[in-house]
Enzyme design. Structure first.
Site, mmCIF file in Angstrom:
data_model
loop_
_atom_site.group_PDB
_atom_site.id
_atom_site.type_symbol
_atom_site.label_atom_id
_atom_site.label_comp_id
_atom_site.label_asym_id
_atom_site.label_seq_id
_atom_site.Cartn_x
_atom_site.Cartn_y
_atom_site.Cartn_z
ATOM 1 N N THR A 183 36.530 53.040 35.456
ATOM 2 C CA THR A 183 36.949 51.740 34.878
ATOM 3 C C THR A 183 35.923 51.369 33.798
ATOM 4 O OG1 THR A 183 35.851 50.564 36.693
ATOM 5 C CG2 THR A 183 38.225 50.915 36.894
ATOM 6 N N LYS A 209 33.005 56.429 41.245
ATOM 7 C CA LYS A 209 33.066 55.541 40.085
ATOM 8 C C LYS A 209 32.499 54.190 40.487
ATOM 9 C CE LYS A 209 35.635 52.559 39.273
ATOM 10 N NZ LYS A 209 35.741 51.066 39.484
ATOM 11 N N THR A 232 34.308 47.589 43.941
ATOM 12 C CA THR A 232 35.284 48.656 43.695
ATOM 13 C C THR A 232 34.507 49.929 43.474
ATOM 14 O OG1 THR A 232 36.781 47.064 42.908
ATOM 15 C CG2 THR A 232 36.960 49.255 41.924
ATOM 16 N N GLU A 320 26.351 48.214 34.954
ATOM 17 C CA GLU A 320 26.666 47.435 33.754
ATOM 18 C C GLU A 320 25.403 46.866 33.113
ATOM 19 O OE1 GLU A 320 31.220 46.140 34.995
ATOM 20 O OE2 GLU A 320 29.586 44.750 35.393
ATOM 21 N N ASN A 461 30.275 40.735 31.556
ATOM 22 C CA ASN A 461 30.971 39.971 32.583
ATOM 23 C C ASN A 461 31.265 38.525 32.224
ATOM 24 O OD1 ASN A 461 31.312 41.866 34.887
ATOM 25 N ND2 ASN A 461 29.126 42.127 34.499
ATOM 26 N N SER A 466 36.108 36.592 25.154
ATOM 27 C CA SER A 466 35.998 36.008 23.806
ATOM 28 C C SER A 466 35.963 37.103 22.758
ATOM 29 C CB SER A 466 34.746 35.142 23.710
ATOM 30 O OG SER A 466 33.607 35.887 24.037
#
Lengths: 466, 466
Positions: A183, A209, A232, A320, A461, A466
């Protein structure tokens, strides 16, 4: 009045570059993959972007029975694929021959339609296998992506039917399968290894993942623990060893606790976290079972744990916005669970993680996080236990083999060489080592793997709409 | 290989402006402050910047005895001022007449020297009071700032001695005292109120501080709970009511749990969190005691809880980098503790907090956070309890009085009007309302107050050394 009000806000942010993760994406020799599996990864149309793999089909083609085990999220809002896979495993007593995975949509909080869709994925994948006289269903299912949306089920079912044409067992097939798991991941996560038990050679490969909503706490499938139902982060480990279903589940439960349940990107537990293990016996070795050959089982358990740890660490590497990969070790705790709880708290502390990003050896924040976790009552007397601050030591250990830097020894702050501290903190990898000094028992030690908290994390996140 | 590796990093960050907090700094009428207190805030030299207040001295000048209560951090690494103040309260059975506070240095993890320094602050402040025949010490102490550094104790002791010259009870003295509490705070946090019990008028005023390392979990002083010793949130509440020591402690414990223990900026618990309450009887009203007049006690407890909530919310308003003030309400839980645990998890979730910053009504993240908290076993049967996903509802409630927006009803996602969702999310204040639907008991409801996670938060805590 307003003269007392300070202005703290700056609108200019100088972000450090996020280091490239490309070197974690490595080629693997075909000879290292387990026998008896056929896989593929295709674009079924869950994701909008054409050609991007979003559906993975993994089949055991072994003539031997294939045992299966799973660890599922303990989240109360378990996604449909979690509930369905747990049901299949339970009905089958720990046997299954296939795994089907989609990315782009989590099929979580989707009510009855979600359950119907997950079952439809199982049935469509079952149809790719030779029919079984014994089991109604032979497939486990996993989904990852957005919560609260229904699957584009007809596209997925077409994809499963068409997947038959591209099933293969070469490196490229394994890689496509791993890609279909992705993802927000920046690289496909695939590893393999060759190991021996009693001189007999086995192979193990797996993919996983995850980059955000990573703070798994997974428990075993209900197959053998009917009272303890508990994704996830997705992972799938495949081996050509023959392992009895209960031993596979027990080994996986142990391995997951010390690997996937010991990583954190952001402290958030998903509704879909699932790790599946299949053991198809295609290497034609003797059956591994904890009752009949404890020693062989222990070797297998260790191999599985080490392998799961490799896979789990890849998720933290790709966290991330991560610029750091930090090992948090807590030892000298009264129990493994205490050590694990404290390592988890340090690994999720926003103040520790922003200090890691700032490359600041801020041990005060590490200590405050450690001390905020209540210890479990004594296992022997039931009495409440408390940390003795005068016995606690904190050390920063660099990954480059140079000297560790003690910052707190037996509760007394060291005079820290700030230049040396900075040298260590600027490394991409290092270790935070906390010794509570309460016990010498090796069971009182736990490891956790975490990353830092960067501007980039907030962008991914917070700013993504935007 | 590298074609499979995605680039995710952007180095340009468009930060929203942090809204001004200046309007929370308000003038208060002198008539609203309790009688019988003299205060000051001075620059003793803990902080480098000349003239910035860093030492606060608060004395009860009442002829009546002054009862005192405290709630302290449950962190295992309790700072010296916490240990010393707990000792004073315990020896005195809940009586004390003074509070001394320094900012700029936490006197935490400072070993024996730290304990000596905290006692020296107590003794120097004692010397400002008329000697007591009954009590060796009459002062409680608090410190906030950097962990692991020793106090500049001679500067502080000189400051305490000199403070006598500026002690006063006008608004300016209260404000100087509140200023001396500040660290990364952008405004001094001071509030007052007038209330009545049985027609008799009392006053209450208090100050607090805190902007980061805010996730308090404070328990009562050992005065009345010898087995349960358990604060960088500092707060001090002063009233001219006469309250018996045990009743003051019980009311404070209740109030702190529903106010200061129900706020989070970053999820990190400090080694110094402390809330003190003094009740000096200077209003000359009857003694408030839960044994002799339960009704009067309940009114006092409610006033104290409401006041503590006002003070606690100011800390969230001034949260490091905060652009939002969000109330998280969880109801329909099996117990208050369950509701509080879930509200706490939602309030600390990095994914929820970055979504708040991004003004994204991402209820999937709220649900995932809610479901990650294990419920307590049933209080009646001891059986494990689990959330029933089909009974859960989530609603966004705007603060401007316009219609609430249900996003999940009885486990089924609503078709959400995204324009309306954005309208609510762009407000500075709104409420996340989660109904678990497990019980109608009002005890199954808890509130938490939190802020968002911004680029500015990362800068304050990660970039500050660069």
């Amino acid at each position: 009045m307003s003269s007392l009000v300070l202005k703290r806000f700056s609108s200019t942010f100088t972000a450090k570059p996020i280091p490239s993760k490309a070197h974690h994406h490595i080629p693997l020799p075909s000879s290292s993959f387990p026998s008896g599996y056929a896989l593929t990864g295709i674009h079924a149309g869950v994701k909008k972007q054409a050609g991007v793999p979003d559906l993975s089909v993994i089949l055991s083609t072994s003539e031997h029975p294939t045992s299966a085990a799973a660890c599922f999220t303990r989240n109360a809002f378990k996604a449909a694929p979690v509930l369905v896979s747990d049901e299949v495993l339970k009905k089958n007593g720990g046997w299954a021959k296939a795994v089907v995975v989609n990315s782009g949509c989590a099929n979580a909080v989707t009510g009855k339609q979600g359950m119907d869709d997950a079952w439809a994925m199982v049935k469509a994948t079952d149809a790719l296998l030779p029919p079984s006289a014994k089991f109604e269903h032979q497939t486990l299912v996993m989904s990852t992506g957005v919560i609260g949306q229904n699957l584009p089920i007809s596209k997925i079912l077409s994809g499963i039917r068409e997947s038959k044409e591209t099933l293969n067992s070469d490196f490229s097939a394994w890689e496509r399968a791993a890609q279909a798991f992705m993802t927000t991941d920046t690289f496909p996560k695939l590893r393999s290894r060759v190991f021996k038990i009693n001189g007999f050679e086995y192979r193990m490969a797996g993919m996983d993942k995850g980059a955000g909503m990573i703070h798994p706490n997974m428990g075993p499938a209900t197959t053998f623990k009917p009272k303890q139902l508990h994704a996830t982060l997705l992972g799938c480990i495949l081996t050509d060893a023959a392992v009895s279903p209960k031993s596979l589940q027990d080994a996986l439960t142990y391995a997951v606790d010390r690997s996937f349940n010991s990583i954190s990107v952001d402290g958030d537990m998903s509704t879909n976290d699932s790790i599946y293990a299949l053991a198809n016996g295609a290497a034609k070795g003797p059956l591994i079972d904890e009752e009949t050959d404890k020693e062989a089982y222990e070797v297998f358990k260790k191999e599985l744990t080490d392998f799961a740890t490799d896979l789990a660490q890849l998720v933290v590497r790709d966290g991330e916005g991560a610029t750091k990969f930090v090992t948090v070790t807590v030892k000298g705790a009264p129990s493994y669970r205490d050590a694990h709880n404290i390592a988890s708290r340090i690994s999720t502390s926003a103040l520790v993680k922003t200090a890691l990003y700032g490359e600041d050896a801020n041990w005060g924040r590490i200590l405050a996080a450690s001390g905020s976790v209540p210890l479990l009552p004594s296992s022997s007397t039931g009495e409440p236990l408390t940390i003795d601050p005068t016995k606690v030591s904190v050390t920063f250990i660099p990954s480059d083999g140079t000297s560790p830097l003690p910052v707190l020894v037996n509760g007394e702050p060291e005079v820290v060489d700030e230049v040396r501290a900075k040298e260590i903190m600027t490394l991409e990898d290092f270790e935070i080592f906390v010794n509570l000094g309460m016990s010498d028992d090796p069971e009182g030690e736990a490891k956790y793997w975490t990353c830092d908290f960067s501007y980039e994390y907030v962008r991914i996140n917070g700013d993504y709409r935007s």
